[in-house]
Design a protein around this motif. Structure first.
Motif, mmCIF file in Angstrom:
data_model
loop_
_atom_site.group_PDB
_atom_site.id
_atom_site.type_symbol
_atom_site.label_atom_id
_atom_site.label_comp_id
_atom_site.label_asym_id
_atom_site.label_seq_id
_atom_site.Cartn_x
_atom_site.Cartn_y
_atom_site.Cartn_z
ATOM 1 N N ILE A 1 7.462 11.704 -2.213
ATOM 2 C CA ILE A 1 8.672 11.191 -2.074
ATOM 3 C C ILE A 1 9.909 11.906 -0.933
ATOM 4 C CG2 ILE A 1 10.660 10.310 -3.901
ATOM 5 C CD1 ILE A 1 8.655 9.744 -5.775
ATOM 6 N N PHE A 2 9.999 13.167 -1.692
ATOM 7 C CA PHE A 2 10.934 14.077 -0.670
ATOM 8 C C PHE A 2 10.869 14.134 0.883
ATOM 9 C CE2 PHE A 2 12.214 17.905 1.495
ATOM 10 C CZ PHE A 2 14.455 17.566 0.761
ATOM 11 N N VAL A 3 9.892 13.981 1.215
ATOM 12 C CA VAL A 3 9.394 13.894 2.504
ATOM 13 C C VAL A 3 9.430 12.006 3.257
ATOM 14 C CG1 VAL A 3 7.393 14.346 4.039
ATOM 15 C CG2 VAL A 3 8.105 16.147 2.414
ATOM 16 N N GLU B 1 0.790 -1.231 0.108
ATOM 17 C CA GLU B 1 -0.214 -0.093 -0.083
ATOM 18 C C GLU B 1 0.900 0.936 -0.206
ATOM 19 O OE1 GLU B 1 -3.808 -0.330 2.334
ATOM 20 O OE2 GLU B 1 -1.948 -2.182 3.698
ATOM 21 N N VAL B 2 1.446 1.059 1.103
ATOM 22 C CA VAL B 2 2.991 2.499 1.203
ATOM 23 C C VAL B 2 3.302 2.816 -0.730
ATOM 24 C CG1 VAL B 2 5.346 3.222 1.471
ATOM 25 C CG2 VAL B 2 3.079 1.725 3.028
ATOM 26 N N LYS B 3 4.180 1.457 -1.266
ATOM 27 C CA LYS B 3 4.631 1.922 -2.189
ATOM 28 C C LYS B 3 3.333 2.628 -3.355
ATOM 29 C CE LYS B 3 5.291 -2.042 -4.541
ATOM 30 N NZ LYS B 3 5.076 -2.595 -7.034
ATOM 31 N N GLU B 4 2.410 1.746 -3.124
ATOM 32 C CA GLU B 4 1.163 2.186 -4.179
ATOM 33 C C GLU B 4 0.575 3.420 -3.987
ATOM 34 O OE1 GLU B 4 -2.228 -0.307 -3.604
ATOM 35 O OE2 GLU B 4 -1.256 -2.026 -4.863
ATOM 36 N N LEU C 1 5.686 4.152 -6.862
ATOM 37 C CA LEU C 1 6.969 3.680 -7.354
ATOM 38 C C LEU C 1 7.096 2.175 -7.973
ATOM 39 C CD1 LEU C 1 8.479 5.365 -4.238
ATOM 40 C CD2 LEU C 1 8.277 5.976 -6.397
ATOM 41 N N THR C 2 8.078 2.218 -9.155
ATOM 42 C CA THR C 2 8.133 0.663 -9.155
ATOM 43 C C THR C 2 8.897 -0.332 -7.736
ATOM 44 O OG1 THR C 2 10.420 1.186 -10.323
ATOM 45 C CG2 THR C 2 8.697 1.299 -11.948
ATOM 46 N N ASN C 3 9.200 -1.442 -8.110
ATOM 47 C CA ASN C 3 9.978 -2.058 -6.718
ATOM 48 C C ASN C 3 11.733 -1.739 -7.346
ATOM 49 O OD1 ASN C 3 8.120 -3.868 -6.220
ATOM 50 N ND2 ASN C 3 8.697 -5.716 -7.586
ATOM 51 N N GLY C 4 12.419 -1.269 -8.337
ATOM 52 C CA GLY C 4 13.454 -0.732 -7.895
ATOM 53 C C GLY C 4 13.493 0.453 -6.798
#
Length: 397
Positions: free
Chosen positions: A96-98, A33-36, A40-43
């Motif tokens: 993404i920066f935070v 959920e965080v990634k979604e 972001l991609t996996n990498g």
């Protein structure tokens, strides 16, 4: 010291380790959920999460000396507060920066608390002559297990933001209360000027132990890989949806708890060195075979693939369970430096290496597959027997 007071002190220490694991691992089962949320991609996600190692290195270089000079209480309190604040910030932001900033801050606070509570654990161990670090690590894993089960139950029922906000706030209150109850027994500030550690001594006194560093890196690689990728692997590559995608991680953690709590019984039958060798081989082989078979079978036999994942992760957790605490105990036995400084020194190099390892796994996952990337920690575990001779001095603890 009175036996009942020692039991009370150990109970409070166990509570701290449990709460630490319960808190810091609370959001990991919900990484998909965080990634979604960050798109972001996996990498990219793996690289971003691994930047917590930058904060860890800062703490590992400094916190051991701060504990030695100012005592452990203030480090525990500040670290606990910053961990709670960082977790709440990380699940509320879409920037993404935070996310990067608070990941680094969380890494620093996590290592700060890790050093402080392990130093306190070694302090209890040295005073009583009881090898409790392995048991305390098992209690930490129990906290991680409970929070993983909770996360699995809350997926699709409670939002990530509400889950982590409530949990982090509650744990912070309980942790500060426990620290206050332990005040009388906590490591006090150093008052002997001739033994005082200064900032200029950070590198002059730096102690690098090749056997300990290598053994710890190989032993801990699986924990980091499973923490970062288990939920994502089971959901995206094994195709297991909903709360079930946390089941292999939960069983891995449960097996780690079982192994750590039963380590003393195993030591009655095997030497520490032999136990380390056999555990590492069991863990590495089980994990490698599991990842391969589950990936092959997931398209046609998803139920069997899940069963293989559950069994394989359990064996991998059992075999690797006692490796890290045993190597930490060995590190403390192989030097005369304060335990808080020892934990910091060995952690600096290991965190730098783990940072690179996590990046490597993330980008192999991105350009090839997560299955191939997860072969790296399996191979690392098979190298642990080479470093097992470092554990011979533990009997002198």
């Amino acid at each position: 010291m009175n036996a009942s007071r020692l039991r009370g002190e150990l109970f409070q220490l166990q509570a701290l380790f449990f709460l630490f694991g319960f808190s810091i691992m609370s959001w990991i089962p919900r990484f998909p959920e965080v990634k979604e949320g960050l798109h972001l991609t996996n990498g990219s996600f793996g690289s971003l999460v691994s930047t917590g190692g930058l904060g860890s290195v800062f703490s590992l270089l400094t916190v051991g000396h701060i504990v030695h000079k100012f005592g452990v209480k203030v480090v525990m309190q500040v670290s606990a507060f910053v961990i709670a604040l960082s977790l709440i910030a990380l699940v509320h932001t879409n920037s993404i920066f935070v996310f990067l900033i608070f990941t680094i801050v969380l890494g620093a606070a996590t290592s700060g608390l890790y050093i402080a509570i392990n130093a306190q654990g070694f302090y209890y161990q040295d005073r009583t002559g009881k090898l409790v670090i392995t048991q305390l690590s098992g209690i930490w894993s129990a906290g991680a297990l409970v929070t993983a089960v909770l996360a699995g139950l809350l997926i699709d029922r409670l939002s990530l933001k509400a889950h982590i906000t409530i949990l982090a706030s509650t744990v912070l209150f309980l942790m500060l209360l426990t620290i206050n109850n332990l005040t009388e027994n906590l490591i006090k500030p150093n008052t002997e000027p001739d033994e005082e550690y200064h900032f200029r001594n950070l590198f002059k006194d730096f102690h690098f132990d090749k056997l300990i560093t290598g053994g710890l890196l190989c032993a801990v690689s699986l924990e980091f890989a499973i923490g970062d990728w288990a939920a994502i692997f089971t959901k995206e590559e094994a195709g297991i949806k909903g709360g079930l995608n946390t089941l292999p991680y939960i069983l891995f953690t449960l097996a780690m708890i079982s192994g750590r709590l039963s380590a003393n019984r195993l030591l009655a039958r095997y030497t520490i060195e032999k136990l380390v060798r056999r555990g590492a081989i069991l863990s590495g082989m089980s994990f490698a075979i599991t990842i391969f078979l589950s990936r092959v079978l997931t398209e046609s036999h998803k139920g069997i693939a899940l069963l293989i994942l559950c069994v394989g992760f359990s064996l991998a957790g059992l075999g690797s369970s006692f490796l890290v605490p045993i190597f930490l105990s060995a590190a403390n036995a192989r030097t005369s430096l304060p335990s808080s400084v020892v934990v910091g020194h060995i952690g600096v190099v290991n965190n730098a290496l783990i940072f690179g390892l996590r990046w490597l796994i993330a980008w192999i996952a991105q350009f090839f597959s997560l299955s191939i990337a997860l072969a790296i920690p399996a191979l690392a575990l098979l190298l642990v027997p080479y470093f097992a001779k470092a554990t011979k001095l533990i009997k002198s603890v």
